[in-house]
Design a protein around this motif. Structure first.
Motif, short mmCIF file in Angstrom:
data_model
loop_
_atom_site.label_atom_id
_atom_site.label_comp_id
_atom_site.label_asym_id
_atom_site.label_seq_id
_atom_site.Cartn_x
_atom_site.Cartn_y
_atom_site.Cartn_z
N VAL A 143 0.84 -1.20 0.00
CA VAL A 143 0.00 0.00 0.00
C VAL A 143 0.88 1.24 0.00
O VAL A 143 1.76 1.40 0.84
CB VAL A 143 -0.93 0.03 1.22
CG1 VAL A 143 -1.86 1.24 1.15
CG2 VAL A 143 -1.76 -1.26 1.31
N LEU A 181 -6.68 3.29 -6.44
CA LEU A 181 -7.94 3.33 -5.72
C LEU A 181 -8.66 4.67 -5.85
O LEU A 181 -8.04 5.73 -5.99
CB LEU A 181 -7.71 3.04 -4.23
CG LEU A 181 -7.11 1.68 -3.91
CD1 LEU A 181 -6.96 1.53 -2.40
CD2 LEU A 181 -7.95 0.54 -4.48
N ILE A 220 -12.02 -0.03 -3.30
CA ILE A 220 -11.27 -1.04 -2.56
C ILE A 220 -11.92 -2.41 -2.64
O ILE A 220 -11.22 -3.43 -2.72
CB ILE A 220 -11.07 -0.60 -1.08
CG1 ILE A 220 -10.16 -1.58 -0.34
CG2 ILE A 220 -12.40 -0.44 -0.38
CD1 ILE A 220 -8.74 -1.61 -0.80
N VAL A 247 -3.10 4.65 -3.11
CA VAL A 247 -4.16 5.45 -2.50
C VAL A 247 -4.18 6.86 -3.09
O VAL A 247 -3.16 7.35 -3.57
CB VAL A 247 -3.99 5.50 -0.97
CG1 VAL A 247 -4.05 4.10 -0.38
CG2 VAL A 247 -2.67 6.18 -0.58
N SER A 252 -6.86 9.02 3.15
CA SER A 252 -7.42 7.70 2.86
C SER A 252 -6.37 6.61 3.02
O SER A 252 -6.66 5.50 3.50
CB SER A 252 -8.02 7.67 1.45
OG SER A 252 -7.03 7.95 0.48
N GLY A 253 -5.12 6.91 2.64
CA GLY A 253 -4.06 5.93 2.77
C GLY A 253 -3.76 5.60 4.22
O GLY A 253 -3.61 4.42 4.60
N LEU A 256 -6.61 3.59 5.64
CA LEU A 256 -6.61 2.21 5.12
C LEU A 256 -5.59 1.34 5.85
O LEU A 256 -5.92 0.25 6.33
CB LEU A 256 -6.32 2.22 3.62
CG LEU A 256 -6.13 0.84 2.97
CD1 LEU A 256 -7.37 -0.02 3.16
CD2 LEU A 256 -5.78 0.98 1.49
N SER A 259 -6.50 0.75 9.46
CA SER A 259 -7.65 -0.15 9.54
C SER A 259 -7.21 -1.60 9.37
O SER A 259 -7.69 -2.50 10.07
CB SER A 259 -8.70 0.21 8.49
OG SER A 259 -9.24 1.49 8.71
N ILE A 260 -6.29 -1.82 8.44
CA ILE A 260 -5.76 -3.17 8.25
C ILE A 260 -5.07 -3.65 9.53
O ILE A 260 -5.30 -4.76 10.00
CB ILE A 260 -4.78 -3.19 7.06
CG1 ILE A 260 -5.53 -3.01 5.74
CG2 ILE A 260 -3.99 -4.52 7.03
CD1 ILE A 260 -4.62 -2.81 4.54
#
Length: 307
Positions: A143, A181, A220, A247, A252-253, A256, A259-260
């Motif tokens: 990512v 994305l 996504i 991203v 947003s990156g 993301l 969140s992962i």
């Protein structure tokens, strides 16, 4: 080489191509040293520890580690001076990989970008990549860029893609699938990231960006789920099978990748790209395991660049 599909395989491979010499800026931190010591014990690195020599030795002593296993460079003038010295060791070929220890990122990066001894690779753009092993998937996700580049334009995104694709090649992916994305999977002139994504995809088709297959914009869900892509009628080599997730911007990156890390069962590594040598730059909140895996990623990239 075979494709590295998980971070356990990465550790095995890093041992095969190591040890590389690691220069650690401000090494007087037990979490950093736990990762460095494990990497040393595995045969992945030999390390030069730069910083306040007395504090470094005190940390090693507290952890029960033998200072004789390390080269210690005593630099007591503060974090900025220690960072610059650690960078210089890499830029002069005395070390292969740079690692951030216990200092502010701004001080660390000033050393990296120093005009005399820094690691800037010409006009190449510095970017950051996370490498995620997520339960339920049979391959790694790369990512980029949720850390350095705030609101990259198309030119910057081209560099971000090229940097991370070079990293995937070091992991044995000859032609990684890159998903650019967006919030939607259609081009909308009112949503600039979708326009950039379409441009990157077209550049890939015309061979302007080599060594990968790019498609976008992709949301996504249809980037990582074949079922979702099929349900939406998306016909693409990348949709549902992406290796790389590009991203749109830093918010947003950042959301993301965190969140992962916090919402899934995963293992994670992180690395700085676009420099003369790989750089390990992790958060102070990252675990020793994440730091170890990041070191292994940098060693893998260094070995690939040396070929």
């Amino acid at each position: 080489m075979e494709q590295i599909r998980n971070l356990d395989q990465l550790l095995v491979y890093a041992r095969e191509v190591g040890p590389k010499k690691l220069s650690v800026a401000c090494a007087e931190d037990d979490v950093v040293m736990k990762a460095v010591e494990e990497a040393r014990a595995l045969g992945i690195v030999n390390a030069i520890l730069v910083g306040n020599g007395e504090k470094i030795k005190a940390v090693l002593d507290k952890m029960g580690l033998d200072a004789a296993n390390y080269e210690i460079v005593d630099e007591k003038r503060g974090p900025a001076a220690a960072a610059l010295k650690a960078v210089e060791l890499v830029s002069t070929g005395q070390a292969d990989v740079l690692m951030k220890g216990m200092l502010e990122t701004a001080d660390f990066l000033r050393g990296v970008l120093n005009k005399e001894v820094g690691l800037r690779n010409g006009k190449a753009l510095l970017s950051h990549a996370y490498i995620h092993q997520i339960e339920g998937y049979d391959h790694l996700f790369f990512v980029s860029d949720g850390v350095f580049n705030l609101y990259p334009d198309l030119k910057a995104k081209i560099s971000i893609v090229k940097n991370v694709v070079a990293l995937t090649h070091a992991f044995g992916l000859e032609n990684p699938k890159v998903a650019v994305l967006g919030a939607v999977e259609v081009v909308n002139p009112d949503m600039p990231p979708t326009v950039d994504a379409a441009a990157l995809a077209q550049m890939s088709r015309r061979g302007q960006i080599k060594g990968c297959t790019i498609d976008g914009p992709l949301a996504i869900d249809n980037a990582v789920s074949e079922e979702s892509a099929k349900h939406k009628g998306i016909k693409s080599e990348v949709a549902g099978r992406a290796d790389v997730l590009i991203v749109p911007e830093i918010e947003s990156g950042n959301i993301l990748v965190k969140s992962i890390v916090y919402f899934s069962k995963n293992k994670t590594a992180a690395i700085v790209l676009g420099t003369k040598a790989p750089i390990v730059l992790t958060s102070r909140a990252d675990s020793a395991e994440t730091k170890l895996l990041s070191i292994a990623s940098a060693v893998t990239l260094a070995a690939h660049q040396a070929k």
